[in-house]
Design a protein around this motif. Sequence first.
Motif, PDB file in Angstrom:
ATOM      1  N   GLN A 283       0.807  -1.216   0.000  1.00 30.35           N
ATOM      2  CA  GLN A 283       0.000   0.000   0.000  1.00 30.35           C
ATOM      3  C   GLN A 283       0.843   1.270   0.000  1.00 30.35           C
ATOM      4  O   GLN A 283       0.357   2.347  -0.353  1.00 30.35           O
ATOM      5  CB  GLN A 283      -0.939  -0.015   1.210  1.00 30.35           C
ATOM      6  CG  GLN A 283      -2.030   1.035   1.204  1.00 30.35           C
ATOM      7  CD  GLN A 283      -1.633   2.288   1.952  1.00 30.35           C
ATOM      8  OE1 GLN A 283      -0.967   2.197   2.987  1.00 30.35           O
ATOM      9  NE2 GLN A 283      -2.035   3.455   1.457  1.00 30.35           N
ATOM     10  N   THR A 286       0.647   3.797  -2.952  1.00 31.40           N
ATOM     11  CA  THR A 286      -0.361   4.855  -3.042  1.00 31.40           C
ATOM     12  C   THR A 286      -0.017   6.023  -2.127  1.00 31.40           C
ATOM     13  O   THR A 286      -0.277   7.184  -2.462  1.00 31.40           O
ATOM     14  CB  THR A 286      -1.762   4.318  -2.691  1.00 31.40           C
ATOM     15  OG1 THR A 286      -1.768   3.810  -1.353  1.00 31.40           O
ATOM     16  CG2 THR A 286      -2.168   3.210  -3.643  1.00 31.40           C
ATOM     17  N   SER A 287       0.567   5.739  -0.966  1.00 27.81           N
ATOM     18  CA  SER A 287       0.942   6.816  -0.041  1.00 27.81           C
ATOM     19  C   SER A 287       1.990   7.730  -0.658  1.00 27.81           C
ATOM     20  O   SER A 287       1.964   8.948  -0.462  1.00 27.81           O
ATOM     21  CB  SER A 287       1.478   6.219   1.266  1.00 27.81           C
ATOM     22  OG  SER A 287       0.490   5.447   1.919  1.00 27.81           O
ATOM     23  N   LEU A 290       0.531   8.238  -5.355  1.00 27.41           N
ATOM     24  CA  LEU A 290      -0.798   8.478  -5.927  1.00 27.41           C
ATOM     25  C   LEU A 290      -1.112   9.964  -6.036  1.00 27.41           C
ATOM     26  O   LEU A 290      -1.563  10.443  -7.083  1.00 27.41           O
ATOM     27  CB  LEU A 290      -1.872   7.765  -5.090  1.00 27.41           C
ATOM     28  CG  LEU A 290      -3.291   7.883  -5.646  1.00 27.41           C
ATOM     29  CD1 LEU A 290      -3.369   7.301  -7.052  1.00 27.41           C
ATOM     30  CD2 LEU A 290      -4.283   7.175  -4.733  1.00 27.41           C
ATOM     31  N   ASN A 291      -0.889  10.715  -4.954  1.00 28.45           N
ATOM     32  CA  ASN A 291      -1.226  12.138  -4.977  1.00 28.45           C
ATOM     33  C   ASN A 291      -0.484  12.881  -6.078  1.00 28.45           C
ATOM     34  O   ASN A 291      -1.069  13.645  -6.860  1.00 28.45           O
ATOM     35  CB  ASN A 291      -0.922  12.777  -3.621  1.00 28.45           C
ATOM     36  CG  ASN A 291      -2.049  12.576  -2.635  1.00 28.45           C
ATOM     37  OD1 ASN A 291      -2.944  11.782  -2.875  1.00 28.45           O
ATOM     38  ND2 ASN A 291      -2.009  13.264  -1.509  1.00 28.45           N
ATOM     39  N   ALA A 305      -6.652  16.013  -4.321  1.00 30.12           N
ATOM     40  CA  ALA A 305      -5.824  14.818  -4.222  1.00 30.12           C
ATOM     41  C   ALA A 305      -5.842  14.270  -2.798  1.00 30.12           C
ATOM     42  O   ALA A 305      -5.845  13.051  -2.582  1.00 30.12           O
ATOM     43  CB  ALA A 305      -4.398  15.140  -4.653  1.00 30.12           C
ATOM     44  N   GLY A 306      -5.866  15.166  -1.822  1.00 34.51           N
ATOM     45  CA  GLY A 306      -5.937  14.737  -0.432  1.00 34.51           C
ATOM     46  C   GLY A 306      -7.231  14.015  -0.118  1.00 34.51           C
ATOM     47  O   GLY A 306      -7.243  13.036   0.642  1.00 34.51           O
ATOM     48  N   VAL A 308      -8.944  12.239  -2.234  1.00 36.73           N
ATOM     49  CA  VAL A 308      -8.837  10.904  -2.829  1.00 36.73           C
ATOM     50  C   VAL A 308      -8.074   9.969  -1.899  1.00 36.73           C
ATOM     51  O   VAL A 308      -8.451   8.813  -1.689  1.00 36.73           O
ATOM     52  CB  VAL A 308      -8.159  10.982  -4.214  1.00 36.73           C
ATOM     53  CG1 VAL A 308      -7.895   9.577  -4.755  1.00 36.73           C
ATOM     54  CG2 VAL A 308      -9.024  11.764  -5.186  1.00 36.73           C
ATOM     55  N   SER A 309      -6.994  10.474  -1.310  1.00 33.22           N
ATOM     56  CA  SER A 309      -6.228   9.670  -0.362  1.00 33.22           C
ATOM     57  C   SER A 309      -7.032   9.386   0.901  1.00 33.22           C
ATOM     58  O   SER A 309      -6.932   8.300   1.488  1.00 33.22           O
ATOM     59  CB  SER A 309      -4.925  10.388   0.004  1.00 33.22           C
ATOM     60  OG  SER A 309      -4.086  10.497  -1.114  1.00 33.22           O
ATOM     61  N   MET A 312      -9.247   6.159   1.486  1.00 30.97           N
ATOM     62  CA  MET A 312      -8.669   4.928   2.011  1.00 30.97           C
ATOM     63  C   MET A 312      -8.821   4.877   3.530  1.00 30.97           C
ATOM     64  O   MET A 312      -9.246   3.870   4.106  1.00 30.97           O
ATOM     65  CB  MET A 312      -7.197   4.845   1.586  1.00 30.97           C
ATOM     66  CG  MET A 312      -6.508   3.544   1.987  1.00 30.97           C
ATOM     67  SD  MET A 312      -5.722   3.705   3.626  1.00 30.97           S
ATOM     68  CE  MET A 312      -4.824   2.183   3.712  1.00 30.97           C
ATOM     69  N   GLN A 366      -9.550   3.007  -4.223  1.00 33.00           N
ATOM     70  CA  GLN A 366      -9.105   3.503  -2.918  1.00 33.00           C
ATOM     71  C   GLN A 366     -10.006   2.975  -1.804  1.00 33.00           C
ATOM     72  O   GLN A 366      -9.537   2.619  -0.712  1.00 33.00           O
ATOM     73  CB  GLN A 366      -9.105   5.026  -2.911  1.00 33.00           C
ATOM     74  CG  GLN A 366      -7.868   5.651  -3.509  1.00 33.00           C
ATOM     75  CD  GLN A 366      -6.659   5.489  -2.623  1.00 33.00           C
ATOM     76  OE1 GLN A 366      -5.961   4.467  -2.667  1.00 33.00           O
ATOM     77  NE2 GLN A 366      -6.384   6.483  -1.799  1.00 33.00           N
ATOM     78  N   TYR A 408       5.871   0.036   5.568  1.00 34.10           N
ATOM     79  CA  TYR A 408       5.725   1.294   4.836  1.00 34.10           C
ATOM     80  C   TYR A 408       7.085   1.827   4.387  1.00 34.10           C
ATOM     81  O   TYR A 408       7.226   2.355   3.275  1.00 34.10           O
ATOM     82  CB  TYR A 408       5.014   2.329   5.701  1.00 34.10           C
ATOM     83  CG  TYR A 408       3.517   2.140   5.768  1.00 34.10           C
ATOM     84  CD1 TYR A 408       2.745   2.161   4.614  1.00 34.10           C
ATOM     85  CD2 TYR A 408       2.867   1.939   6.984  1.00 34.10           C
ATOM     86  CE1 TYR A 408       1.368   1.987   4.667  1.00 34.10           C
ATOM     87  CE2 TYR A 408       1.494   1.753   7.045  1.00 34.10           C
ATOM     88  CZ  TYR A 408       0.750   1.783   5.885  1.00 34.10           C
ATOM     89  OH  TYR A 408      -0.602   1.602   5.941  1.00 34.10           O
TER      90      TYR A 408
END
Length: 463
Positions: A283, A286-287, A290-291, A305-306, A308-309, A312, A366, A408
């Motif tokens: 994952q 995406t962190s 993705l943004n 964009a935030g 969209v994140s 999740m 997401q 991460y």
Amino acid sequence: MEETIGGRWGELFTRRYGAAVATLCLGVALYALNGFLVSTSLPTAVTELGGVDLISWAFTVYLVAAIVGGAAAAMIKHRIGTRPALMASAAAFLVGTLVAGLAGSMPMVLVGRLFQGAGEGVIAAICYALIPELFPSRLLPKVFGAEAIVWAAAAFGGPLLSGVLTETVSWRAAFLINVPLILIFVALVAVVVPPDRGERKRVAVPFLRLSGCAVGIMLVSVAGIVPHSWQAALCVAAAMAVLAGVVLLDRRSGDRLFPSDAFTFRSTVGAGLWVVLLMPLAQAATSVYLNITIQHLWGYGPTMAGYVSALMALSWSGSAILVANVARPAVQARLIRVGPFLLAVGLLGVMVALVSGQPWLLMLCQILIGTGFGLSWAFLSQAVMEAARPGERDAASGLLPTLQSGGYAIGAAVSGLVANEAGMAGAGGAAEIIHAAAWVFGVAAVLGTLGFLASFGVRRGGR
């Protein structure tokens, strides 16, 4: 019968459990909120103090110290006792917060971040270890559900709070807001955590293995900042070799940092720890990417964009609450497998959405990714805790947040390596960005699939 009948949400807020829930959630909140506070306020701090070349190290030293602290948490707990360990760790976090918040230079900020990481790493690990001690098995999914809500609140409220404090007061206020929180945590620990009974274990401090953990994570972090891909690949490979050596050395030691069956596929604990590592490792793509990808590709602003994140985090919390009443071990086992499956499907769908230019599909994926974590994480954590061999539950429980952070970190390095090899940094047009993003999220989907395969080794109600 108590173990098989699901408890009620209201039980968490009774006199018997309410203070314990508040203590553990605050311990998690300190870890989660601190990350969002610092990531928002640190650029302003660098502008004032100078040392822009050190900004990445403010996150690196914190991460390394947190992972080493988490790895050592069970040993510290056995050596000095639960309550003293939490008090000492809280004191280290407080000292680090004051040093960083009052710093006159970036090197002093790094010193403060080092103390913060060491303290919070131990706090997070011991708080996890306390969950099966303070709550019956039937309430564990609800405790994890409450912690998921804390994470979501930190994800939304942290940047907002830090931004307001930084703009209206100072970046220092965003750091120092942790001070009253840690003082409240100390007061709760004094009331909630019972004094240890019996003799404490006199275990030797495993300096070599702890140093190996630090070196391994440091190499992972360095992989993200070296200029050439071959150097990054070498750092990641060296990190994997060092960390594998630490695990093998630990198995031969009489005083273990990790469970004796850690990372084997023959037990629930071993397979479960692989899933705990691989899900955030996948994952992380995406962190990290993705943004920035949707901002450059679709022209989204930072706020959009935030959002969209944030889908999740919201999906994680919402799905964790929905399944918290599931009590049948067979259903829990299925959810443990469904989680990484949805994660892998979601990451593959992100790749497809970016290639085909479908924002609705991206948002759906997401939600799938967050739902995957929410459906499985509590039951996965509970399975690892309850399947630990006699005398190893603290080590197994405390390793969960440590592995999550490590996943991460490794995932960010792997994603960076793939992105650089695919030409993300030099992408000048939409076609180049799509090509690089397809590789990043395609590899992430493969890693998520590995987590799904590992989940078949996790059983509920047995080792």
